[in-house]
Scaffold this active site. Structure first.
Site, PDB file in Angstrom:
ATOM      1  N   GLU A  23       0.835  -1.202   0.000  1.00  0.00           N
ATOM      2  CA  GLU A  23       0.000   0.000   0.000  1.00  0.00           C
ATOM      3  C   GLU A  23       0.870   1.252   0.000  1.00  0.00           C
ATOM      4  OE1 GLU A  23      -2.212   0.237   3.617  1.00  0.00           O
ATOM      5  OE2 GLU A  23      -3.098   2.176   3.148  1.00  0.00           O
ATOM      6  N   ASP A  57      -7.919   2.174   6.606  1.00  0.00           N
ATOM      7  CA  ASP A  57      -7.648   2.251   5.170  1.00  0.00           C
ATOM      8  C   ASP A  57      -6.956   0.990   4.670  1.00  0.00           C
ATOM      9  OD1 ASP A  57      -8.810   4.627   4.731  1.00  0.00           O
ATOM     10  OD2 ASP A  57      -6.962   5.825   4.900  1.00  0.00           O
ATOM     11  N   ASP A  66      -4.418  -0.167   9.713  1.00  0.00           N
ATOM     12  CA  ASP A  66      -5.481   0.773  10.074  1.00  0.00           C
ATOM     13  C   ASP A  66      -6.690   0.532   9.164  1.00  0.00           C
ATOM     14  OD1 ASP A  66      -4.766   1.734   7.632  1.00  0.00           O
ATOM     15  OD2 ASP A  66      -3.946   3.640   8.365  1.00  0.00           O
TER      16      ASP A  66
END
Ligand code: 1YM
Length: 634
Positions: A424, A501, A499
């Site tokens: 990510e 996201d 988290d």
């Protein structure tokens, strides 16, 4: 206090063996194993219903984490057994007792292991059995792994029949485990779907929750439930028939999705790995549709015929067989596959005949489904061509340009050892590229938002740059043309921040892999990286904690001053730290993604990734572990 003679010592030795190696009897001593205790007891009630006695089962999760199961069958036998003990005591204290008392009938093997009530007793701190039988209420109690606490006695009179079993799992064996209402309710609903007329109630006394399941046309309701959030092409088609003493019941319905979902059961036990009945079913529908198309001149000459995969696109189906014990044959390590050869031809001919009749009677439905199957055939051939082109090197320059701008490839070309990290964000991607072992680890940073595979067609997905890059990097096709044996990587590892996201990206990627590269999951090649949540430093000693429990443990095991850092994202770690904690095969933890229960996974992907917003939000915040079972330390 009961006296112990020679036989009771033998019995205790038997039950002691269960306590020494619980895993051998119930698979594991985690949450899953503990729920297995419930299945064992409930299976006895279900056996009773299958054999024609009783129509009601109640499961209660009590406040103290004990479970009560009740049914209105004949009541557990209480008469004297040749051993000099009551039948009830024998059933609950001797391993594998049970079959000896039974007459003819369909016997469920009782889940994965089928080891019976004595194993549950052996692993319980307390167990009480009440049997309503012969106008009496009988009761017996056990404690501490099956020791007799109260010998069998009559408590009173009643003209009812049935059995009530209450047990408290031994906390010494099942540490920090609680029963899950959802897990139990989902399984009970499935059981109710398979047994028309049976009512099952599930009650959670602590959370004050309750569900009641009852279906008159269970298989039809089952398929409607599977397709609840999808657009369907027609009403559920269902049929039953008996041949060669095998009873076949099937319900099916096509949706406008791309997905195929077939669930099968034999004597109410799920056959997760399919087997002869599923093969027969697939052959049957393929033949029925091909024959119909040919007889009605729906093929253009060059079309030839439809493949099984074409005919199954968008299909949801439940197959339920009742097979007499003498014909039962299960295969595979977990006995999840039906072997019985004759089940294949029986299921095939029952399916073919019923579907042929249905299609002739329902021309419009027949044409709708065939239209979809023909489109699938065209799309699949196009996808195969594209894959062949990609592999043969046509269009390579354009593709290579796209890839080289994103992928940090591994030096080795060995697909048996290479790993691909999907990372990510760019900054974490940078750390990963810096920290990795470039010999066998490739890094693909994901920049843009990943598109939602549940709400997009394959066409739209292929236009999404992130998805497109993943497909070409993996190199094994996509959708129906996907073949995991062509994968360029042995492990594909999703690495995101810990988290919300990050969880969202995980879910989007999992949805994509589940829908379009499912075999990758089936082959155990898809993983989720576990970055640490905390770093603690006691002077020169450094520890990483991956969970809050681990954090507490580290604090317990160390004294003195410490500094603590909570990692909010992968980007906060430098390349060396990322390597040490998350990427190094010698020290990292990976979660292997598995699909334990295809029907639930299917349902959840649907709920979570479909159009409804609320349940999704709630769930993402809670966990992302719905298809992940194994904490795989590699
Ligand atoms: C809450 C759990 O165990 N019900 C139950 C169990 C049995 C019977 C009825 C039963 C079976 C038979 C005859 C038979 C069991 N019997 C045996 C054994 N509910 C629950 N309800 N009479 C009663 O199969 O012939 C084991 S369980 F060993 F006797 F067969």
């Amino acid at each position: 206090m009961a006296k112990y003679d020679e036989t009771s010592i033998k019995i205790l030795e038997g039950l002691e063996a269960v306590r020494k190696r619980p895993g051998m009897y119930i698979g594991s001593t985690d949450k899953r194993g503990m729920h297995h205790l419930v299945w064992e007891i409930v299976d006895n009630s279900i056996d009773e219903v299958i054999n024609g006695y009783g129509n009601y089962i109640k499961v209660i999760i009590n406040k103290d984490n004990s479970v009560t199961v009740a049914d209105n069958g004949r009541g557990v036998p209480t008469g004297m057994h040749e051993s000099g003990k009551s039948a009830l005591e024998v059933i609950y204290t001797i391993l594998h007792a049970g079959g000896k008392f039974t007459e003819e009938g369909y016997k469920v093997s009782g889940g994965l292991h089928g080891v019976g009530a004595s194993v549950v007793n052996a692993l319980s701190k307390y167990m009480q059995v009440i049997s309503y039988r012969d106008n009496q209420i009988w009761m017996m109690e056990f404690a501490d792994g099956g020791k007799v606490k109260t010998p069998l006695k009559v408590m009173g009179k009643s003209n009812k029949t049935g059995t009530i079993v209450k047990f408290l799992p031994d906390p010494e064996i099942f540490k920090n485990c609680n029963f899950s209402f959802t897990t139990i309710a989902e399984r009970m609903q499935e059981t109710a779907f398979l047994q028309n007329g049976l009512t099952i109630e599930v009650i959670d006394e602590a959370d004050k929750k309750a569900e009641k399941y009852h279906y008159e046309n269970g298989l039809t309701s089952f398929v409607e439930y599977m397709n609840e959030d999808k657009e369907t092409l027609h009403k559920v088609i269902s049929f039953t028939n008996v041949k060669e003493k095998i009873e076949v019941a099937i319900a099916l319905q096509y949706t406008n999705t791309y997905n195929e979902s077939i669930l099968s059961f034999v004597n109410n036990v799920k056959t997760v790995d399919g087997g002869s009945h599923e093969i027969g079913f697939k052959t049957g529908i393929t033949k029925a549709f091909n024959d119909y198309a040919k007889n009605n001149n729906l093929f253009k000459a060059k079309d030839g015929s439809l493949d099984g995969a074409d005919v199954r696109e968008g299909l949801s189906a439940v197959i339920s067989l009742k097979i007499p014990e003498e014909l039962l044959q299960f295969e595979g390590q977990t006995k999840g596959k039906l072997g019985t050869p004759i089940a294949r031809s029986v299921t095939e001919s029952i399916t073919y005949e019923a579907l042929k009749f249905y299609l002739e009677e329902n021309k419009e439905v027949a044409l709708t489904i065939l239209d979809k199957a023909l489109k699938s055939k065209v799309a699949r051939e196009a996808a195969r061509k594209a894959r062949e082109e990609a592999r043969s090197g046509k269009n390579k320059s354009k593709l290579e340009k796209l890839l080289s701008s994103k992928l940090a490839p591994a030096q080795s070309k060995n697909s048996k050892i290479n790993e691909l990290f999907l990372v990510e964000g760019n900054s974490a991607g940078g750390s990963a590229i810096g920290g990795r072992d470039r010999k066998f680890q490739a890094i693909l940073p994901l920049r843009g938002k990943v598109i939602n595979g549940e709400k997009s067609t394959l066409d739209e997905l292929l236009k999404n740059e992130e998805i497109n890059t993943i497909i070409h990097t993996v190199g094994a096709g996509v959708g129906q043309s996907f073949d995991a044996t062509f994968s360029n990587y042995d492990k594909i590892i999703i690495m995101t921040d810990a988290d919300v996201d990050g969880a969202h990206i995980q879910v989007l990627l999992l949805t994509f892999f589940y829908r379009y590269m499912r075999d990758l999951i089936m082959q155990g090649k898809l993983y989720i990286a576990m970055p640490p949540l905390y770093k603690l430093e006691y002077g020169k000693k450094r520890y990483y904690a991956y969970t809050d429990e681990e954090l507490e443990e580290i604090k317990r095991n160390n004294t003195g001053k410490y500094t603590i850092q909570r990692y909010k994202g992968l980007g906060e770690m430098n390349p060396e730290q990322l390597w040490e904690t998350t990427m190094n095969p010698d020290t990292r933890s990976l979660i292997r993604v598995s699909i334990n229960d295809a029907s639930l996974a299917e349902k959840r992907v649907n709920v979570l990734m479909g159009d409804k917003v609320e349940p999704r939000k709630e769930w993402i915040n809670e966990n992302v572990e719905f298809t992940m079972e194994d904490d795989y330390r590699s």
